[in-house]
Design an enzyme around this catalytic site. Structure first.
Site, short mmCIF file in Angstrom:
data_model
loop_
_atom_site.label_atom_id
_atom_site.label_comp_id
_atom_site.label_asym_id
_atom_site.label_seq_id
_atom_site.Cartn_x
_atom_site.Cartn_y
_atom_site.Cartn_z
N SER A 206 0.61 -1.50 -0.13
CA SER A 206 -0.39 0.16 0.03
C SER A 206 1.37 1.05 0.00
CB SER A 206 -0.81 0.18 1.25
OG SER A 206 -0.47 -0.04 2.11
N LYS A 207 0.30 2.71 0.26
CA LYS A 207 1.31 4.01 0.06
C LYS A 207 2.34 3.59 0.99
CE LYS A 207 -3.04 5.48 -0.11
NZ LYS A 207 -3.64 7.45 -0.08
N ARG A 208 1.59 3.38 1.87
CA ARG A 208 2.21 3.15 3.54
C ARG A 208 3.78 2.66 3.43
NH1 ARG A 208 -1.50 0.48 6.66
NH2 ARG A 208 -2.85 1.21 5.41
#
Ligand code: GLU
Length: 439
Positions: A206-208
Site C-alpha cells: 500500500s501507499k504506506r
C-alpha cells in the site's frame, strides 16, 4: 474464437501499480494470442471519475506503451443497457424487487440456495463454496443506479470479452458475476485472478510501503520500460531465469498458465536494479540529455566543464547510476564547490584527529606533482601513506569525503584526475568546512 481482453479500471485520479499490473497482463496476453486489448473505463462513481482522472489514466497507459485497440468504452454511458438486463432478470425470476434499505425498491439477484457454486480460475485453479454461504445481492440500487457487479458483467458480455484477467481481490465477486452470466443465459468468459502484490512483510502493498502509484515512479525518474518489465514479473515468470526481457520477449513467453497464484512480493531494490539495466541500454545521446536535464533541474551547470571532461564524467558515472534522479546528488561535486557533505561520512572520515592534517600534507604533495593524473595521484597517495606509516585507507577515505562529500562513488583516482589539481587541492585544504557544515 479470438481473444478479447480488457483493462477495466475505476479512475480515481491516481493509478495504483496493482491496477496497471492487471493492464500489463491483459496487454501481454492479447499481444501473445494475437487478440484485442480493450479499455473500459468504469466511471460510474461520478465524484471520483473526473475528466482529469480519466486523462491521468490514459497518460499512464501511453507512458507504458499500452493503448486500447478499440475506442474506450465508458461504463457511465451504458446505464440504460444495464437496467434493461436487470429488468429482464426480474421478468425471468432470476432477480426480484425488494425494499432493502427502507428507501425504495432495489433489484436483487438470486444466488443458488443449495449445492455448490464453483468455477475454474485460469491461475488459481478450482474455486468453490457452498451455496448456503452465498447471499442474494443488489444489482440495482433504490435510486435506480446499477451496481458494479451488474455493469461489469453486462459490459464484459457486450464487449465480447473472452478472458477476464484482474486482481484476486475480485475472486469473491466472481461467484456473483457468474450468477449474472447464468441469468443472462450466456457463456461466461474465462476468469484469471492475479496474485496479490505484497510488501516485505507479506501484507498487501500500500501507499504506506512507499510509492504505490505509477505517477510516483514516473516522478522519481523510473523508466517506463523498466517499470513495465518489473510489474510483468509480479505474478508471472517466463519459465527460465531471465529477468530482463524486451517487450517482444515478454509477449512471446507470456501465458496464463505461467502466472503464479502465490503472492507477488514488491521488491523496490529489484526495481531500482532493473532500472539501472534499462538506463545503461539507452542510446548515449539519451543518457547525455537526461544527465544534462537532471543537473540543470538540480541547479547545476554542466557547461562549466569541457566536452572531454563531460564525456569522461559520464563514462565514470553511468555504470553507477541506477536512476536519473540520483544524478544531481551523485554528480554535484563535479560542477560546484557547494556540494553537500554526508554527515555520517564526515563523522567517520574527517572528524578523527589528524585527518585534516593528513589532507593538508597530501595537498602539498599533489601540488608538487609534475603531472596530475589518475596514476600519479595514486602513486603519490600511496607514497604519502607509507611515509606517514599509515594504511592507504587512512588517506583514501578522507580524501574521497573531502573532494566529493560522500563516502561512496566512482574510482577515487579517476575522480581526482577529472576534478583537476586546482580544485582537488583547494578542497583538501578547505576540508574543515565539512566539519562546520555538519556541525
Ligand atoms: N473496476 C474494477 C476494478 O478496478 C474492475 C475489475 C475487473 O477487472 O473486472 O477493480
Amino acid at each position: 474464437m479470438s481473444v478479447r481482453v480488457r483493462f477495466a479500471p475505476s479512475p480515481t485520479g491516481q493509478v495504483h501499480i496493482g491496477n496497471i499490473r492487471a493492464a500489463i497482463f491483459n496487454w501481454l496476453y492479447a499481444r501473445h494470442t494475437g487478440g484485442a486489448f480493450l479499455l473500459r473505463v468504469e466511471d460510474t462513481d461520478r465524484e471520483r471519475s473526473t475528466p482529469e482522472a480519466i486523462r491521468t489514466l490514459l497518460e499512464v497507459m501511453a507512458w507504458l506503451g499500452m493503448a486500447s485497440d478499440e475506442p474506450p468504452v465508458y461504463q457511465s454511458a451504458r446505464t440504460a443497457r444495464h437496467l434493461e438486463v436487470a429488468a429482464a432478470m426480474v421478468a425471468a425470476g432470476t432477480a426480484y424487487r425488494e425494499n432493502r434499505d427502507g428507501k425504495g425498491e432495489c433489484i436483487v439477484c438470486r444466488m443458488p440456495k443449495t449445492g455448490r457454486v464453483e468455477f475454474t480460475d485460469a491461475v488459481k485453479g478450482r474455486i468453490r463454496k457452498q451455496a448456503e454461504d452465498t447471499q442474494d445481492f443488489i444489482i440495482v440500487r433504490s435510486d435506480g443506479t446499477p451496481v458494479f457487479h451488474l455493469a461489469n458483467v453486462v459490459d464484459d458480455h457486450d464487449m465480447r470479452i473472452t478472458h477476464v484477467i484482474r486482481g484476486d481481490d475480485h475472486v469473491e465477486n466472481t461467484f456473483k458475476h457468474l450468477q449474472i452470466f447464468r441469468a443472462m443465459g450466456v457463456e461466461p468468459p474465462v476468469y484469471a485472478h492475479l496474485p496479490m502484490i505484497v510488501n516485505h512483510m507479506g501484507k498487501p502493498y500500500s501507499k504506506r510501503d512507499g510509492a504505490a502509484f505509477v505517477g510516483d515512479f514516473q516522478a522519481q525518474g523510473f523508466l517506463p520500460e523498466a517499470l513495465f518489465n518489473f510489474l510483468a514479473l509480479l505474478g508471472w515468470a517466463p519459465g527460465d531465469d531471465r529477468e530482463i526481457l524486451s517487450r517482444d520477449e515478454m509477449v512471446a513467453a507470456f501465458d496464463l498458465d505461467r502466472c503464479k497464484s502465490s503472492a507477488a512480493r514488491f521488491d523496490l531494490k529489484k526495481l531500482v536494479w532493473m532500472n539501472g539495466e534499462y538506463l545503461r541500454r539507452l542510446p548515449r545521446e539519451t543518457i547525455n540529455a537526461a544527465f544534462r536535464d537532471r543537473l540543470a533541474a538540480g541547479g547545476l551547470d554542466p557547461s562549466t566543464v569541457a566536452d572531454g571532461t563531460w564525456n569522461a564524467i559520464l563514462d565514470l558515472m553511468i555504470p553507477r547510476t541506477k536512476i536519473f534522479s540520483e544524478v544531481p546528488g551523485n554528480c554535484a561535486f563535479f560542477f560546484t564547490e557547494t556540494y553537500a557533505f554526508d554527515p555520517k561520512a564526515v563523522e567517520k572520515r574527517l572528524k578523527p584527529a589528524g585527518a585534516l592534517d593528513l589532507l593538508q600534507r597530501l595537498a602539498e604533495v599533489f601540488e608538487s606533482l609534475p603531472a596530475f593524473t589518475a596514476e600519479s595521484t595514486e602513486q603519490a597517495l600511496r607514497a604519502t601513506g607509507e611515509a606517514q606509516n599509515i594504511g592507504i585507507g587512512a588517506l583514501v577515505h578522507p580524501v574521497r569525503v573531502a573532494v566529493s562529500g560522500s563516502g561512496e562513488g566512482p574510482g577515487l583516482f579517476e575522480m581526482l584526475a577529472l576534478l583537476g589539481r586546482e580544485r582537488v587541492c583547494a578542497r583538501l585544504r578547505g576540508a574543515e568546512r565539512a566539519l562546520s557544515s555538519c556541525a
